[in-house]
Design a protein around this motif. Structure first.
Motif, PDB file in Angstrom:
ATOM      1  N   GLU A 234       0.836  -1.196   0.000  1.00  8.65           N
ATOM      2  CA  GLU A 234       0.000   0.000   0.000  1.00  8.65           C
ATOM      3  C   GLU A 234       0.876   1.254   0.000  1.00  8.65           C
ATOM      4  O   GLU A 234       1.921   1.295   0.647  1.00  8.65           O
ATOM      5  CB  GLU A 234      -0.922   0.015   1.218  1.00  8.65           C
ATOM      6  CG  GLU A 234      -2.020  -1.049   1.178  1.00  8.65           C
ATOM      7  CD  GLU A 234      -3.027  -0.871   2.294  1.00  8.65           C
ATOM      8  OE1 GLU A 234      -2.891   0.101   3.065  1.00  8.65           O
ATOM      9  OE2 GLU A 234      -3.937  -1.697   2.397  1.00  8.65           O
TER      10      GLU A 234
ATOM     11  N   GLU B 255      -0.332   7.857   2.109  1.00  9.81           N
ATOM     12  CA  GLU B 255      -1.333   8.852   1.723  1.00  9.81           C
ATOM     13  C   GLU B 255      -1.151  10.088   2.603  1.00  9.81           C
ATOM     14  O   GLU B 255      -1.947  10.345   3.498  1.00  9.81           O
ATOM     15  CB  GLU B 255      -2.739   8.275   1.887  1.00  9.81           C
ATOM     16  CG  GLU B 255      -2.989   7.015   1.064  1.00  9.81           C
ATOM     17  CD  GLU B 255      -4.345   6.400   1.340  1.00  9.81           C
ATOM     18  OE1 GLU B 255      -5.342   7.151   1.323  1.00  9.81           O
ATOM     19  OE2 GLU B 255      -4.405   5.176   1.580  1.00  9.81           O
TER      20      GLU B 255
ATOM     21  N   LYS C  15      -1.377   7.053  -5.015  1.00  4.46           N
ATOM     22  CA  LYS C  15      -1.598   5.608  -5.028  1.00  4.46           C
ATOM     23  C   LYS C  15      -1.526   5.039  -6.439  1.00  4.46           C
ATOM     24  O   LYS C  15      -0.968   3.954  -6.666  1.00  4.46           O
ATOM     25  CB  LYS C  15      -2.948   5.275  -4.373  1.00  4.46           C
ATOM     26  CG  LYS C  15      -2.953   5.498  -2.870  1.00  4.46           C
ATOM     27  CD  LYS C  15      -4.223   4.981  -2.212  1.00  4.46           C
ATOM     28  CE  LYS C  15      -5.398   5.888  -2.429  1.00  4.46           C
ATOM     29  NZ  LYS C  15      -6.592   5.450  -1.625  1.00  4.46           N
TER      30      LYS C  15
END
Length: 208
Positions: A41, A44, A56
């Motif tokens: 991931e 952010e 992303k």
């Protein structure tokens, strides 16, 4: 199939994968979740939905060498200067509470006690990049307007849905029939807008 027809979804959400697979299948596009390609991931760190979605998408594309799509969504409340905003999923943790839908909703309602202005909007920002350094990422951001109510209503949906009242339909997002929600929600609007943009940009042609 050409690898250009395989796009990366910068998410591990099975529901999103199913939704996008069905939506883009007529144009011969196949989606693969980034987790299947070993992509972790992305961070952010930004204060806007668009910037986080772009980060992303670029992250997934850079590590796979394929076109990628990412989205970022959440709830903004007028009286709270746009909070929870990009921190919607972990709003309660800002106050030392556990990360959960129940805690997020409880803290939101607590912070709105005595506040008359309950205007709010769900936000969904979607970003598609042809490659990691794409200078013109395709961006679609849509808002779904409503109000925050104290008492939850409805058994459908998730997150803040039970507290999000939609005046136009006289029900909460959690009470709304799935078919209706899939026409009017922030995510539905953003998805359709993104697809329309990509059809023009890529000259997509329906298969068969």
């Amino acid at each position: 199939m050409n690898t250009s027809d395989v796009w990366v979804l910068a998410s591990g959400n099975a529901g999103k994968l199913k939704e996008f697979s069905a939506l883009f299948a007529p144009w011969g596009i196949t989606w693969v979740p980034q987790s299947e390609l070993g992509v972790p991931e992305a961070e952010e760190p930004f204060h806007t939905f668009v910037e986080n979605a772009l980060a992303k998408a670029r992250h997934a594309s850079r590590l796979t060498g394929r076109p990628a799509l990412a989205d970022d969504s959440g709830l903004c409340v007028q009286a709270l200067q746009g909070a929870p905003g990009v921190l919607s999923a972990r709003y309660a943790t800002l106050f030392g509470l556990e990360k959960s839908d129940a805690s997020n909703n409880a803290k939101l309602i607590e912070n709105l006690q005595g506040v008359e202005d309950r205007r709010a909007w769900f936000v969904c920002a979607m970003v598609w990049v042809a490659h990691a350094d794409d200078p013109t990422p395709t961006i679609a951001q849509k808002l779904w307007f409503g109000e925050v109510i104290d008492q939850p209503r409805g058994e459908h949906g998730f997150g803040y849905d039970p507290h999000f009242w939609v005046p136009a339909h006289q029900c909460t997002a959690a009470e709304m029939p799935k078919d209706l929600k899939n026409l009017h929600s922030h995510r539905a609007q953003a998805t359709q807008a993104l697809l329309a943009e990509l059809q023009q940009r890529l000259n997509l042609v329906r298969q068969g």
